[in-house]
Write an enzyme that holds these catalytic residues in place. Structure first.
Site, short mmCIF file in Angstrom:
data_model
loop_
_atom_site.label_atom_id
_atom_site.label_comp_id
_atom_site.label_asym_id
_atom_site.label_seq_id
_atom_site.Cartn_x
_atom_site.Cartn_y
_atom_site.Cartn_z
N CYS A 263 0.89 -1.20 0.02
CA CYS A 263 -0.13 -0.09 0.11
C CYS A 263 0.73 1.33 0.02
O CYS A 263 1.93 1.54 0.76
CB CYS A 263 -0.72 -0.18 1.35
SG CYS A 263 -1.74 1.47 1.54
N CYS A 266 0.93 3.06 3.47
CA CYS A 266 1.70 2.10 4.31
C CYS A 266 3.24 2.50 4.02
O CYS A 266 3.94 2.82 5.16
CB CYS A 266 1.19 0.77 4.45
SG CYS A 266 -0.33 0.45 4.77
#
Length: 420
Positions: A263, A266
């Site tokens: 992600c 992230c």
């Protein structure tokens, strides 16, 4: 943002010849190497070409433009000369894309998104006794010493307009760390933004910090060590499961619980947190990323490119359950992202870093961050990812780690004085 692999950072230019010397003198990871000053360079007898190379590569690393590092270094121009080139010259000579040219020429970008100064945390900071004003990011409930030996505190929602660099020492002043006792810390999260004109309610978050017992006996598997130059990219043999408490047995630890290593939000959070490794080293705090899904190619792509700390696998998702008060915090893509203005804003902020990303793996389980004190001290801080892509404010994380370590040092000093 560039890779945290030393091999990728040094490249094939002037710095490659002195890599072994850099490692020998302790400049063995990218965040530390980027802190090198003129005096450090002179002590290593670096040539002007090597000094220029380091300056160029550090600048490009901050702006996720490392793909141009070898070419720019080979031009034999120093950074000020490169910055004085026109947009057309940058595009013609280095094949730089227009968007990348804008990012390269914007000298204020890293400071604008990241106002912290590393030197403020690497040296003793000036203390202030000024009480927090009404716009404090912290609201403490009536202090009451619980049976576990510490005060119970909570934190109100943070408004985006509130400055994160205010002192939190008054809020932390009631923390008392004693051997054999566990104290309760602070629960933090960003506010719940209205979704679909209030028709969709966000998942609730807990008010109380998780007890240490919720995570200390969790069985985890260490997938990677802390990155050092020349080591294997992953642990070769499958490591046996271990108790999570082993991670913070000797030193406090930050545990970044990731929704998904691929992600972009992230990865951006992990990258900005690990970039402060020299600061965390100075205050004695370890860094770990916790994942709940083991897809080996994703771990290889994540470490050490975006994160050079240890990576541990929580098969039972117990850390993620602890963030939600015993149950997983989940959100659907439509309600949690498409209908959530804050999540979209978080995505745009991460997208601006220029990081690569993918959509492999499960992405609905919310993550967060724990700061855990040494041994049985307890959880000092618990940040919950209320909206997809929420980051724990870095100044808060640094301040709490610094305060936690200071109190631990004071406790050890008292012990030594009692022995004497």
């Amino acid at each position: 943002m560039g890779s945290f692999s030393m091999e990728d950072f040094v490249g094939n230019g002037a710095l490659k010849a002195i890599t072994s010397k850099l490692i020998e003198d302790g400049w063995d990871d990218v965040p530390t190497l980027k802190l090198m000053n003129a005096e450090d360079m002179n002590s290593l007898n670096m040539t002007q070409e090597q000094k220029d190379a380091l300056e160029i590569r550090s600048y490009l690393h901050d702006r996720a433009l490392m793909q141009y590092a070898d070419h720019m270094e080979a031009s034999r121009k120093c950074l000020p000369e490169l910055l004085n080139l026109s947009m057309g010259d940058l595009s013609t000579h280095f094949g730089m894309k227009r968007g990348h040219v804008v990012r390269f020429m914007d000298r204020m970008t890293p400071r604008a998104v990241d106002p912290l100064s590393a030197s403020a945390y690497l040296t003793p900071r000036k203390r202030t006794s000024e009480p927090l004003r009404n716009n404090s990011i912290y609201k403490s409930r009536p202090s009451s010493i619980n049976s576990r030996g510490g005060p119970s505190m909570t934190r109100s929602s943070v408004k985006p307009s509130v400055a994160y660099d205010i002192s939190i020492e008054q809020s932390m002043a009631d923390f008392k760390i004693k051997d054999g006792h566990v104290f309760k810390g602070i629960v933090a999260s960003l506010p719940a933004e209205p979704r679909a004109c209030g028709c969709v309610q966000p998942p609730p978050v807990v008010d109380n910090v998780a007890p240490l017992s919720a995570i200390e006996n969790v069985s985890v598997q260490k997938l990677t060590p802390e990155y050092k130059v020349g080591m294997e990219r992953l642990v070769k043999s499958k490591t046996p499961p271990m108790r999570a408490s082993e991670l913070w047995r000797d030193k406090p630890a930050i545990l970044l619980c990731l929704r998904r290593p691929g992600c972009i939000m992230c990865r951006a959070e992990a990258h900005q947190l690990y970039s402060r490794k020299p600061i965390f080293d100075a205050i004695g705090v370890q860094l770990f990323a916790v994942i709940h899904e083991h897809i080996e190619p994703e771990v290889k792509d994540f470490w050490p490119r975006y994160w050079g700390g240890g990576v541990v696998y929580d098969r039972g998702m117990e850390f993620f359950k602890a963030l939600g008060g015993g149950k997983l915090l989940k959100d659907k893509f439509i309600s949690g992202f498409l209908l959530n203005p804050q999540a979209i804003a978080n995505y745009k902020k991460a997208k601006a870093t220029g990081l690569e990303h993918n959509f492999k793996g499960e992405g609905e389980i919310k993550g967060g961050l724990f700061i855990v004190g040494r041994g049985k001290t307890g959880i000092a801080y618990q940040f919950i990812e209320r909206n997809f892509g929420d980051w724990a404010p870095l100044p808060e994380v640094l301040d709490i780690c610094n305060q936690l370590q200071n109190q631990q040092n004071q406790s050890e000093s008292v012990k030594l004085s009692q022995k004497d």
